[in-house]
Motif scaffolding. Structure first.
Motif, PDB file in Angstrom:
ATOM      1  N   ARG A 100       0.820  -1.223   0.000  1.00  0.00           N
ATOM      2  CA  ARG A 100       0.000   0.000   0.000  1.00  0.00           C
ATOM      3  C   ARG A 100       0.843   1.257   0.000  1.00  0.00           C
ATOM      4  N   ASN A 101       2.012   1.183   0.583  1.00  0.00           N
ATOM      5  CA  ASN A 101       2.833   2.381   0.746  1.00  0.00           C
ATOM      6  C   ASN A 101       3.992   2.464  -0.236  1.00  0.00           C
ATOM      7  N   ASP A 102       4.040   1.546  -1.204  1.00  0.00           N
ATOM      8  CA  ASP A 102       5.055   1.610  -2.253  1.00  0.00           C
ATOM      9  C   ASP A 102       4.438   2.247  -3.496  1.00  0.00           C
ATOM     10  N   PRO A 103       5.073   3.260  -4.075  1.00  0.00           N
ATOM     11  CA  PRO A 103       4.474   3.946  -5.236  1.00  0.00           C
ATOM     12  C   PRO A 103       4.257   3.037  -6.429  1.00  0.00           C
ATOM     13  N   ASN A 104       5.041   1.957  -6.531  1.00  0.00           N
ATOM     14  CA  ASN A 104       4.876   1.015  -7.640  1.00  0.00           C
ATOM     15  C   ASN A 104       4.118  -0.240  -7.247  1.00  0.00           C
ATOM     16  N   LEU A 105       3.590  -0.249  -6.024  1.00  0.00           N
ATOM     17  CA  LEU A 105       2.835  -1.403  -5.502  1.00  0.00           C
ATOM     18  C   LEU A 105       3.647  -2.693  -5.567  1.00  0.00           C
ATOM     19  N   HIS A 106       4.921  -2.582  -5.190  1.00  0.00           N
ATOM     20  CA  HIS A 106       5.816  -3.733  -5.144  1.00  0.00           C
ATOM     21  C   HIS A 106       6.323  -3.924  -3.718  1.00  0.00           C
ATOM     22  N   THR A 107       6.676  -5.168  -3.381  1.00  0.00           N
ATOM     23  CA  THR A 107       7.445  -5.392  -2.163  1.00  0.00           C
ATOM     24  C   THR A 107       8.917  -5.457  -2.554  1.00  0.00           C
ATOM     25  N   HIS A 108       9.784  -5.160  -1.596  1.00  0.00           N
ATOM     26  CA  HIS A 108      11.212  -5.100  -1.896  1.00  0.00           C
ATOM     27  C   HIS A 108      11.834  -6.481  -1.736  1.00  0.00           C
ATOM     28  N   PRO A 109      12.596  -6.961  -2.736  1.00  0.00           N
ATOM     29  CA  PRO A 109      13.260  -8.263  -2.597  1.00  0.00           C
ATOM     30  C   PRO A 109      14.168  -8.286  -1.368  1.00  0.00           C
ATOM     31  N   GLY A 110      13.964  -9.286  -0.512  1.00  0.00           N
ATOM     32  CA  GLY A 110      14.768  -9.384   0.694  1.00  0.00           C
ATOM     33  C   GLY A 110      14.353  -8.430   1.793  1.00  0.00           C
ATOM     34  N   GLY A 111      13.283  -7.652   1.568  1.00  0.00           N
ATOM     35  CA  GLY A 111      12.852  -6.654   2.532  1.00  0.00           C
ATOM     36  C   GLY A 111      12.011  -7.229   3.658  1.00  0.00           C
ATOM     37  N   VAL A 112      11.293  -6.340   4.365  1.00  0.00           N
ATOM     38  CA  VAL A 112      10.536  -6.748   5.550  1.00  0.00           C
ATOM     39  C   VAL A 112       9.460  -7.766   5.194  1.00  0.00           C
ATOM     40  N   ALA A 113       8.629  -7.456   4.208  1.00  0.00           N
ATOM     41  CA  ALA A 113       7.549  -8.371   3.842  1.00  0.00           C
ATOM     42  C   ALA A 113       8.094  -9.708   3.358  1.00  0.00           C
ATOM     43  N   ALA A 114       9.144  -9.659   2.545  1.00  0.00           N
ATOM     44  CA  ALA A 114       9.719 -10.897   2.014  1.00  0.00           C
ATOM     45  C   ALA A 114      10.295 -11.761   3.128  1.00  0.00           C
ATOM     46  N   SER A 115      10.916 -11.152   4.121  1.00  0.00           N
ATOM     47  CA  SER A 115      11.514 -11.915   5.211  1.00  0.00           C
ATOM     48  C   SER A 115      10.458 -12.546   6.114  1.00  0.00           C
ATOM     49  N   VAL A 116       9.379 -11.814   6.397  1.00  0.00           N
ATOM     50  CA  VAL A 116       8.305 -12.390   7.208  1.00  0.00           C
ATOM     51  C   VAL A 116       7.617 -13.520   6.439  1.00  0.00           C
ATOM     52  N   ALA A 117       7.428 -13.326   5.128  1.00  0.00           N
ATOM     53  CA  ALA A 117       6.838 -14.387   4.313  1.00  0.00           C
ATOM     54  C   ALA A 117       7.726 -15.621   4.285  1.00  0.00           C
ATOM     55  N   ALA A 118       9.035 -15.415   4.222  1.00  0.00           N
ATOM     56  CA  ALA A 118       9.972 -16.538   4.236  1.00  0.00           C
ATOM     57  C   ALA A 118       9.895 -17.289   5.562  1.00  0.00           C
ATOM     58  N   ALA A 119       9.756 -16.552   6.658  1.00  0.00           N
ATOM     59  CA  ALA A 119       9.630 -17.185   7.970  1.00  0.00           C
ATOM     60  C   ALA A 119       8.383 -18.061   8.034  1.00  0.00           C
ATOM     61  N   VAL A 120       7.286 -17.570   7.472  1.00  0.00           N
ATOM     62  CA  VAL A 120       6.036 -18.330   7.474  1.00  0.00           C
ATOM     63  C   VAL A 120       6.180 -19.597   6.639  1.00  0.00           C
ATOM     64  N   ARG A 121       6.843 -19.470   5.512  1.00  0.00           N
ATOM     65  CA  ARG A 121       7.056 -20.639   4.666  1.00  0.00           C
ATOM     66  C   ARG A 121       7.796 -21.732   5.443  1.00  0.00           C
TER      67      ARG A 121
END
Length: 268
Positions: A237-258
């Motif tokens: 929601r807060n990224d102007p291109n509506l992307h998550t950052h590779p290796g960023g906060v969202a990606a790391s939490v998603a990796a933990a869940v996996r």
């Protein structure tokens, strides 16, 4: 992990009109995004991947860079020995490993910007007090945030990062209130400070905010799918291109869940 296939405008003869740049095939920004992918760049990434994995990864950054560099060279837009100045600089090409309980995260970057990330489970057994063996406990949100400090620590904090960190902190603590002087408050201040600077020099980085995240959280919990989806939504929601950052906060939490759930990660 796969990357986009190189795509650039072509003339009627099928030749490239301009070289394929890093920004065409990777989620990168700034000076690197405008740089053409050169043959020596691809060769260095291939060597780095081979050193870590024993071979280059199908669909990974090295393969994508090689395909783009081949097209650029074939069109006469780069030379066979050309190397991008960003790649030849101090940060250059890197394939780094980050150890987590039960897994390792391998992050590939060029010029300090993440091109891609792999997650490899590494089951860990602990010896119980009675001599038995127990499985390593689940990865927490705090551990995922600390992993971000290592995988994307050089990234300047922006408002999408701050929003993701706030979402992660709220889910870890179970409260919607921002902890004064905590991770979310620090990240918001960092994003506002960075807004006033031109270029990355002097900006507050993710590592400055998230190093030692576990100790900075008043409470912590194992990362769940709901947690990851909330953090991903906040970052998008807060990224102007509506992307998550590779290796960023969202990606790391998603990796933990996996790793915690043993299934595919939530889509970031």
């Amino acid at each position: 992990m796969s990357q986009e296939q190189p795509k650039r405008p072509q003339d009627q003869g099928g030749e490239l009109q301009e070289p394929i740049k890093y920004g065409d095939v990777f989620q990168v920004s700034g000076e690197l995004a405008a740089k053409p992918i050169a043959p020596e760049d691809a060769a260095m990434m291939q060597a780095a991947e081979t050193q870590v994995f024993g071979q280059t990864q199908k669909g990974g950054p090295a393969a994508t860079m090689q395909a783009a560099a081949t097209l650029n060279e074939r069109a006469g837009l780069v030379g066979h020995r050309d190397v991008t100045d960003v790649v030849a600089g101090k940060e250059g090409v890197a394939v780094a490993e980050t150890a987590l309980p039960g897994a390792r995260i391998i992050t590939e970057s060029v010029g300090g910007q993440v091109l891609g990330q792999y997650i490899q489970p590494t089951p860990v057994m602990n010896t119980a007090a009675g001599g038995g063996v127990v499985m390593q406990s689940a990865i927490t949100i705090g551990e995922a945030l600390e992993a971000t400090a290592r995988t994307a620590g050089n990234k300047p904090v922006d408002h999408s990062d701050a929003a993701a960190i706030q979402a992660a902190e709220c889910r870890a603590t179970g409260s919607s209130l921002i902890v004064p002087g905590g991770l979310a408050a620090t990240a918001q201040s960092a994003a506002a400070f960075n807004d006033g600077l031109v270029g990355d020099e002097g900006k507050v980085k993710l590592a400055d905010v998230l190093t030692g995240a576990i100790a900075k959280l008043p409470a912590d919990k194992a990362a769940t799918r709901d947690d990851a989806e909330g953090v991903i939504a906040a970052e998008l929601r807060n990224d102007p291109n509506l992307h998550t950052h590779p290796g960023g906060v969202a990606a790391s939490v998603a990796a933990a869940v996996r790793l915690n759930e043993g299934g595919p990660p939530p889509a970031a």
